[in-house]
Design a protein around this motif. Structure first.
Motif, short mmCIF file in Angstrom:
data_model
loop_
_atom_site.label_atom_id
_atom_site.label_comp_id
_atom_site.label_asym_id
_atom_site.label_seq_id
_atom_site.Cartn_x
_atom_site.Cartn_y
_atom_site.Cartn_z
N UNK A 1 -4.27 -18.34 -3.76
CA UNK A 1 -3.68 -17.10 -3.26
C UNK A 1 -4.50 -16.50 -2.12
N UNK A 2 -3.82 -16.18 -1.03
CA UNK A 2 -4.39 -15.38 0.07
C UNK A 2 -3.68 -14.03 0.05
N UNK A 3 -4.39 -13.00 0.46
CA UNK A 3 -3.82 -11.65 0.48
C UNK A 3 -3.52 -11.27 1.93
N UNK A 4 -2.34 -10.70 2.14
CA UNK A 4 -1.92 -10.33 3.49
C UNK A 4 -1.43 -8.88 3.43
N UNK A 5 -2.29 -7.96 3.85
CA UNK A 5 -1.96 -6.55 3.75
C UNK A 5 -1.33 -6.06 5.06
N UNK A 6 -0.20 -5.41 4.95
CA UNK A 6 0.45 -4.81 6.13
C UNK A 6 -0.21 -3.45 6.37
N UNK B 1 -9.12 -2.12 -3.38
CA UNK B 1 -8.55 -3.24 -4.15
C UNK B 1 -9.50 -4.45 -4.11
N UNK B 2 -10.10 -4.66 -2.96
CA UNK B 2 -11.05 -5.78 -2.82
C UNK B 2 -12.21 -5.62 -3.79
N UNK B 3 -12.72 -4.39 -3.89
CA UNK B 3 -13.85 -4.12 -4.80
C UNK B 3 -13.41 -4.30 -6.25
N UNK B 4 -12.28 -3.68 -6.60
CA UNK B 4 -11.82 -3.72 -8.01
C UNK B 4 -11.63 -5.16 -8.48
N UNK C 1 0.84 -1.19 0.00
CA UNK C 1 0.00 0.00 0.00
C UNK C 1 0.89 1.26 0.00
N UNK C 2 0.24 2.42 -0.08
CA UNK C 2 0.99 3.69 -0.22
C UNK C 2 2.01 3.89 0.90
N UNK C 3 1.66 3.48 2.14
CA UNK C 3 2.57 3.76 3.26
C UNK C 3 3.88 2.98 3.17
N UNK C 4 3.97 2.03 2.23
CA UNK C 4 5.23 1.30 2.06
C UNK C 4 6.30 2.16 1.41
N UNK C 5 5.86 3.30 0.78
CA UNK C 5 6.82 4.19 0.14
C UNK C 5 7.18 3.81 -1.28
N UNK C 6 6.60 2.71 -1.80
CA UNK C 6 6.87 2.32 -3.19
C UNK C 6 5.93 3.07 -4.13
N UNK C 7 6.39 3.44 -5.33
CA UNK C 7 5.45 4.01 -6.31
C UNK C 7 4.39 2.98 -6.65
N UNK C 8 3.11 3.42 -6.73
CA UNK C 8 2.01 2.48 -6.99
C UNK C 8 2.21 1.75 -8.31
N UNK C 9 2.83 2.41 -9.31
CA UNK C 9 2.98 1.73 -10.61
C UNK C 9 3.94 0.54 -10.53
N UNK C 10 4.80 0.51 -9.51
CA UNK C 10 5.67 -0.65 -9.31
C UNK C 10 5.04 -1.68 -8.38
N UNK C 11 4.32 -1.19 -7.36
CA UNK C 11 3.87 -2.08 -6.28
C UNK C 11 2.49 -2.69 -6.54
N UNK C 12 1.63 -1.95 -7.25
CA UNK C 12 0.24 -2.41 -7.44
C UNK C 12 -0.05 -2.49 -8.94
N UNK C 13 0.37 -3.58 -9.56
CA UNK C 13 0.24 -3.73 -11.00
C UNK C 13 -1.13 -4.39 -11.27
N UNK C 14 -2.06 -3.65 -11.91
CA UNK C 14 -3.44 -4.13 -11.99
C UNK C 14 -3.58 -5.54 -12.57
N UNK C 15 -2.86 -5.86 -13.66
CA UNK C 15 -3.05 -7.20 -14.24
C UNK C 15 -2.48 -8.30 -13.34
N UNK D 1 -6.44 4.23 8.35
CA UNK D 1 -6.74 4.73 7.00
C UNK D 1 -6.25 3.78 5.90
N UNK D 2 -5.22 3.00 6.18
CA UNK D 2 -4.67 2.08 5.15
C UNK D 2 -5.74 1.10 4.67
N UNK D 3 -6.72 0.82 5.54
CA UNK D 3 -7.75 -0.17 5.21
C UNK D 3 -8.63 0.32 4.05
N UNK D 4 -8.72 1.65 3.86
CA UNK D 4 -9.49 2.17 2.72
C UNK D 4 -8.90 1.67 1.41
N UNK D 5 -7.58 1.62 1.33
CA UNK D 5 -6.92 1.12 0.11
C UNK D 5 -7.22 -0.37 -0.10
#
Ligand SMILES: C[S@@+](CC[C@H](N)C(=O)[O-])C[C@H]1O[C@@H](n2cnc3c(N)ncnc32)[C@H](O)[C@@H]1O
Ligand SMILES: Nc1nc2[nH]cc(C(=O)O)c2c(=O)[nH]1
Ligand code: SF4
Ligand SMILES: [Mg+2]
Length: 244
Positions: free
Chosen positions: A170-175, A188-191, A145-159, A180-184
């Protein structure tokens, strides 16, 4: 053929037995294999020694630096397989760093192992090669997520996320560091139409006090949204120590 591995405090390869501390298999006795190198650079990464090599300024994806002379061990696959087999476990967790950067070699490694369940910890940005995918029982995907400091285009690749969303292993494990991080996570869950039963929220932290404090507000958020809570058992048992 070789694998690049992280090193433990004695300078040996980070291959060890422990209890899986996180996610759906928490509490299970397993063998761990920790590889070196990562394509991201999380500000709070608890294993920066796997990728944040000193002494070289060449740019690397995600803003990290990469050093061929770094403190990593390069071992023949047969030696890695022998060390894993000697631990006598029936389940292997492959982590890093980002283990799928060496995915093709991992497929060759698994072919050398006795029959074992194989679980992969991944940041979700790299596709597993088909030969490896055929041997994997479970993916623990931890998109950043954003708080990791990575650019979203590298960290969250839609495909890539869409692929993991469709992958039943696959299980998802969000740090999570702040509520507020839960909004992200919800976006993603909806998308990607991911069932909440496949989503774990895990507190960011490398000491028991921080984990407990963050779990106090994460627990009601999990209840409200139907997510699962992951503790970090190994931190309570052993602290933030290599090889545990
Ligand atoms: C070190 S990473 C290696 C695997 C892969 N690169 C990834 O990020 O999933 C292993 C797990 O530790 C989590 N992690 C790393 N640093 C953490 C921290 N400070 N607090 C909580 N979890 C952390 C990651 O999100 C991931 O789920
Ligand atoms: N005991 C223990 N459980 C873990 N689960 C995921 C880990 C990781 O670093 O990927 C990890 C780890 O480092 N230790
Ligand atoms: S993706 Fe994983 S190994 Fe890479 S920096 Fe983030 S937490 Fe660390
Ligand atoms: Mg860890």
């Amino acid at each position: 053929m070789t694998l690049a591995l992280a090193t433990d405090d004695t300078g040996g390869p980070e291959i060890f037995a422990s209890l899986q501390g996180e996610g759906p298999s928490a509490g299970m006795p397993v063998a761990f294999l920790r590889l070196s190198r990562c394509n991201l650079a999380c500000t709070w990464c608890d294993t920066p020694y796997t990728w944040h090599f000193e002494g070289d300024n060449r740019p690397h994806r995600g803003g990290a630096t990469y050093d061929r002379r770094a403190n990593q061990i390069v071992l023949p696959l047969a030696d890695v397989a022998q060390r894993i087999a000697a631990l006598g476990q029936n389940r292997l967790v492959i982590t890093g760093g980002e283990p799928l950067l060496q995915g093709a070699r991992l497929a060759e490694l698994v072919a050398l192992l006795p029959a074992m369940m194989v679980e992969i910890e991944t940041n979700g940005t790299v596709a597993p090669p088909a030969a490896l995918d055929a041997c994997v029982s479970q993916y623990n995907v931890s998109p950043k997520l954003a708080h990791s400091g990575n650019p979203a285009e590298l960290a969250l690749i839609p495909e890539r996320l869409a692929h993991w969303g469709r992958e039943p292993r696959a299980f998802f494990k969000f740090v999570i560091a702040q509520s507020d991080d839960v909004e992200e996570v919800l976006a993603l869950q909806r998308t990607h139409a991911i069932s909440p039963a496949r989503i774990f929220l895990m507190p960011e932290g490398t000491d028991s006090e921080t984990l407990r404090q963050r779990e106090s507000w994460l627990a009601p958020l999990c209840l409200r949204h139907g997510f699962r809570l992951s503790d970090r058992l190994h931190i309570h048992l052993y602290g933030d120590t290599r090889g545990t």
